[in-house]
Design a protein around this motif. Structure first.
Motif, PDB file in Angstrom:
ATOM      1  N   THR A   6       1.760   4.935  12.944  1.00 43.70           N
ATOM      2  CA  THR A   6       1.686   3.504  13.196  1.00 43.70           C
ATOM      3  C   THR A   6       0.568   2.825  12.421  1.00 43.70           C
ATOM      4  OG1 THR A   6       0.316   3.890  15.156  1.00 43.70           O
ATOM      5  CG2 THR A   6       2.684   3.719  15.496  1.00 43.70           C
ATOM      6  N   HIS A   7      -0.429   3.567  12.028  1.00 44.29           N
ATOM      7  CA  HIS A   7      -1.546   2.968  11.289  1.00 44.29           C
ATOM      8  C   HIS A   7      -1.732   3.614   9.916  1.00 44.29           C
ATOM      9  CE1 HIS A   7      -2.924   0.590  14.739  1.00 44.29           C
ATOM     10  NE2 HIS A   7      -2.635   1.653  15.473  1.00 44.29           N
ATOM     11  N   ALA A   8      -0.682   4.228   9.404  1.00 49.15           N
ATOM     12  CA  ALA A   8      -0.798   4.955   8.142  1.00 49.15           C
ATOM     13  C   ALA A   8      -1.262   4.068   6.997  1.00 49.15           C
ATOM     14  CB  ALA A   8       0.544   5.609   7.797  1.00 49.15           C
ATOM     15  N   LEU A   9      -0.752   2.848   6.930  1.00 48.54           N
ATOM     16  CA  LEU A   9      -1.084   1.965   5.813  1.00 48.54           C
ATOM     17  C   LEU A   9      -2.509   1.435   5.943  1.00 48.54           C
ATOM     18  CD1 LEU A   9       2.243  -0.049   5.466  1.00 48.54           C
ATOM     19  CD2 LEU A   9       1.729   2.312   4.872  1.00 48.54           C
ATOM     20  N   SER A  10      -2.888   1.015   7.145  1.00 50.42           N
ATOM     21  CA  SER A  10      -4.255   0.528   7.361  1.00 50.42           C
ATOM     22  C   SER A  10      -5.271   1.628   7.096  1.00 50.42           C
ATOM     23  CB  SER A  10      -4.423   0.014   8.797  1.00 50.42           C
ATOM     24  OG  SER A  10      -3.707  -1.181   8.981  1.00 50.42           O
ATOM     25  N   TRP A 104      -6.995  -9.490   1.889  1.00 49.76           N
ATOM     26  CA  TRP A 104      -5.788 -10.323   1.826  1.00 49.76           C
ATOM     27  C   TRP A 104      -4.567  -9.548   2.316  1.00 49.76           C
ATOM     28  CZ3 TRP A 104      -1.175 -10.117  -0.955  1.00 49.76           C
ATOM     29  CH2 TRP A 104      -0.436 -11.306  -1.029  1.00 49.76           C
ATOM     30  N   LEU A 105      -4.559  -8.238   2.086  1.00 48.89           N
ATOM     31  CA  LEU A 105      -3.411  -7.407   2.444  1.00 48.89           C
ATOM     32  C   LEU A 105      -3.386  -6.991   3.911  1.00 48.89           C
ATOM     33  CD1 LEU A 105      -3.467  -5.078  -0.684  1.00 48.89           C
ATOM     34  CD2 LEU A 105      -1.577  -6.605  -0.067  1.00 48.89           C
ATOM     35  N   ARG A 106      -4.507  -7.114   4.599  1.00 47.56           N
ATOM     36  CA  ARG A 106      -4.598  -6.584   5.963  1.00 47.56           C
ATOM     37  C   ARG A 106      -3.503  -7.116   6.890  1.00 47.56           C
ATOM     38  NH1 ARG A 106      -7.822  -2.057   6.635  1.00 47.56           N
ATOM     39  NH2 ARG A 106      -9.748  -2.308   5.454  1.00 47.56           N
ATOM     40  N   GLN A 107      -3.302  -8.426   6.889  1.00 45.78           N
ATOM     41  CA  GLN A 107      -2.349  -9.010   7.834  1.00 45.78           C
ATOM     42  C   GLN A 107      -0.906  -8.570   7.563  1.00 45.78           C
ATOM     43  OE1 GLN A 107      -2.882 -13.176   8.561  1.00 45.78           O
ATOM     44  NE2 GLN A 107      -1.035 -13.364   9.792  1.00 45.78           N
ATOM     45  N   PRO A 108      -0.402  -8.662   6.304  1.00 43.94           N
ATOM     46  CA  PRO A 108       0.970  -8.188   6.083  1.00 43.94           C
ATOM     47  C   PRO A 108       1.133  -6.686   6.340  1.00 43.94           C
ATOM     48  CG  PRO A 108      -0.076  -8.837   4.013  1.00 43.94           C
ATOM     49  CD  PRO A 108      -0.951  -9.329   5.111  1.00 43.94           C
ATOM     50  N   VAL A 109       0.093  -5.906   6.058  1.00 43.86           N
ATOM     51  CA  VAL A 109       0.160  -4.459   6.310  1.00 43.86           C
ATOM     52  C   VAL A 109       0.261  -4.187   7.808  1.00 43.86           C
ATOM     53  CG1 VAL A 109      -1.284  -2.369   6.339  1.00 43.86           C
ATOM     54  CG2 VAL A 109      -0.883  -3.589   4.189  1.00 43.86           C
ATOM     55  N   ARG A 110      -0.527  -4.897   8.615  1.00 40.12           N
ATOM     56  CA  ARG A 110      -0.457  -4.709  10.067  1.00 40.12           C
ATOM     57  C   ARG A 110       0.918  -5.100  10.604  1.00 40.12           C
ATOM     58  NH1 ARG A 110      -6.121  -6.189  10.191  1.00 40.12           N
ATOM     59  NH2 ARG A 110      -5.564  -8.393  10.269  1.00 40.12           N
ATOM     60  N   PHE A 111       1.526  -6.137  10.011  1.00 37.67           N
ATOM     61  CA  PHE A 111       2.859  -6.554  10.437  1.00 37.67           C
ATOM     62  C   PHE A 111       3.875  -5.454  10.153  1.00 37.67           C
ATOM     63  CE2 PHE A 111       6.988  -8.430   9.364  1.00 37.67           C
ATOM     64  CZ  PHE A 111       7.274  -9.080  10.550  1.00 37.67           C
ATOM     65  N   VAL A 112       3.830  -4.883   8.950  1.00 37.14           N
ATOM     66  CA  VAL A 112       4.772  -3.825   8.572  1.00 37.14           C
ATOM     67  C   VAL A 112       4.590  -2.602   9.455  1.00 37.14           C
ATOM     68  CG1 VAL A 112       5.380  -2.191   6.738  1.00 37.14           C
ATOM     69  CG2 VAL A 112       5.011  -4.605   6.183  1.00 37.14           C
ATOM     70  N   GLU A 113       3.347  -2.279   9.803  1.00 38.97           N
ATOM     71  CA  GLU A 113       3.062  -1.085  10.605  1.00 38.97           C
ATOM     72  C   GLU A 113       3.723  -1.132  11.986  1.00 38.97           C
ATOM     73  OE1 GLU A 113      -1.213   0.650   9.053  1.00 38.97           O
ATOM     74  OE2 GLU A 113      -1.208  -1.066  10.409  1.00 38.97           O
ATOM     75  N   ARG A 114       3.984  -2.314  12.483  1.00 39.02           N
ATOM     76  CA  ARG A 114       4.616  -2.430  13.805  1.00 39.02           C
ATOM     77  C   ARG A 114       6.008  -1.805  13.822  1.00 39.02           C
ATOM     78  NH1 ARG A 114       4.499  -8.694  14.668  1.00 39.02           N
ATOM     79  NH2 ARG A 114       5.826  -8.115  16.430  1.00 39.02           N
TER      80      ARG A 114
END
Length: 195
Positions: A6-10, A104-114
């Motif tokens: 769930t947090h792989a990208l972050s 800048w990428l944090r928000q879209p990455v968190r959205f995708v992780e859901r």
């Protein structure tokens, strides 16, 4: 789902940001911070950098294409450790540019992780994986020419980043979506550039 998925990208962004200490960052620093055996992380990182505001840097799309082409080729050949030519490893960009891009990428990455989960993993088996990697190879060959069309490099890199995210999280559905995007990227870029 586990936190690993769930947090792989972050986690990749955190690892990269924590590993960069000098004011001028070279590609070697990014590779070392991400791990020389993590092809998925590196494909994701370099593609994401090229989708961020850092993509306005002249030559970044071409550099990203060279790096992703090399990483993808090594994946196809079954290599276990990343190798990049020295002239690429020495290429530099300011740490602030990278950190601003990560923020800048944090928000879209968190959205995708859901939506990430381990599923449809057959696409990670050969020969299915080779098909996806071959599409990416073809796209990287055209990316240097995208320098002349605003935002086109970011569109191509976004599709590659989605593939890298799916590969990293073992989410086959995301990989299939990225394959669909990779297939239509040339048409989208044609529309953006010439219509």
């Amino acid at each position: 789902m586990t936190r690993e998925n769930t947090h792989a990208l972050s986690d990749v962004l955190d690892q990269l940001e924590d590993g960069l200490t000098d004011e001028q960052v070279c590609v070697r620093d990014i590779v070392d911070a991400s791990g020389r055996s993590s092809f998925a992380s590196l494909i994701l990182i370099f593609a994401l950098i090229c989708t961020s505001p850092a993509s306005t840097i002249p030559g970044l799309t071409t550099a990203t294409a060279l790096i992703v082409f090399s990483l993808t080729t090594q994946l196809i050949l079954g290599k276990k450790s990343v190798w990049l030519p020295d002239f690429i490893m020495r290429r530099r960009v300011s740490r602030k540019t990278i950190v601003d891009g990560i923020a800048w990428l944090r928000q879209p990455v968190r959205f995708v992780e859901r939506f990430l989960k381990v599923r449809f993993t057959i696409v990670f088996e050969r020969p299915w994986l080779w098909g996806s990697l071959s599409l990416i190879l073809c796209l990287t060959l055209f990316m240097p020419f995208m320098e002349v069309i605003p935002t086109s490099g970011s569109i191509a890199s976004g599709a590659i980043a989605m593939f890298g995210a799916g590969l990293l999280a073992r989410d086959g559905v995301l990989v299939v979506i990225s394959i669909a995007e990779l297939s239509v990227v040339p048409l989208v870029i044609w529309q953006v550039g010439f219509v």
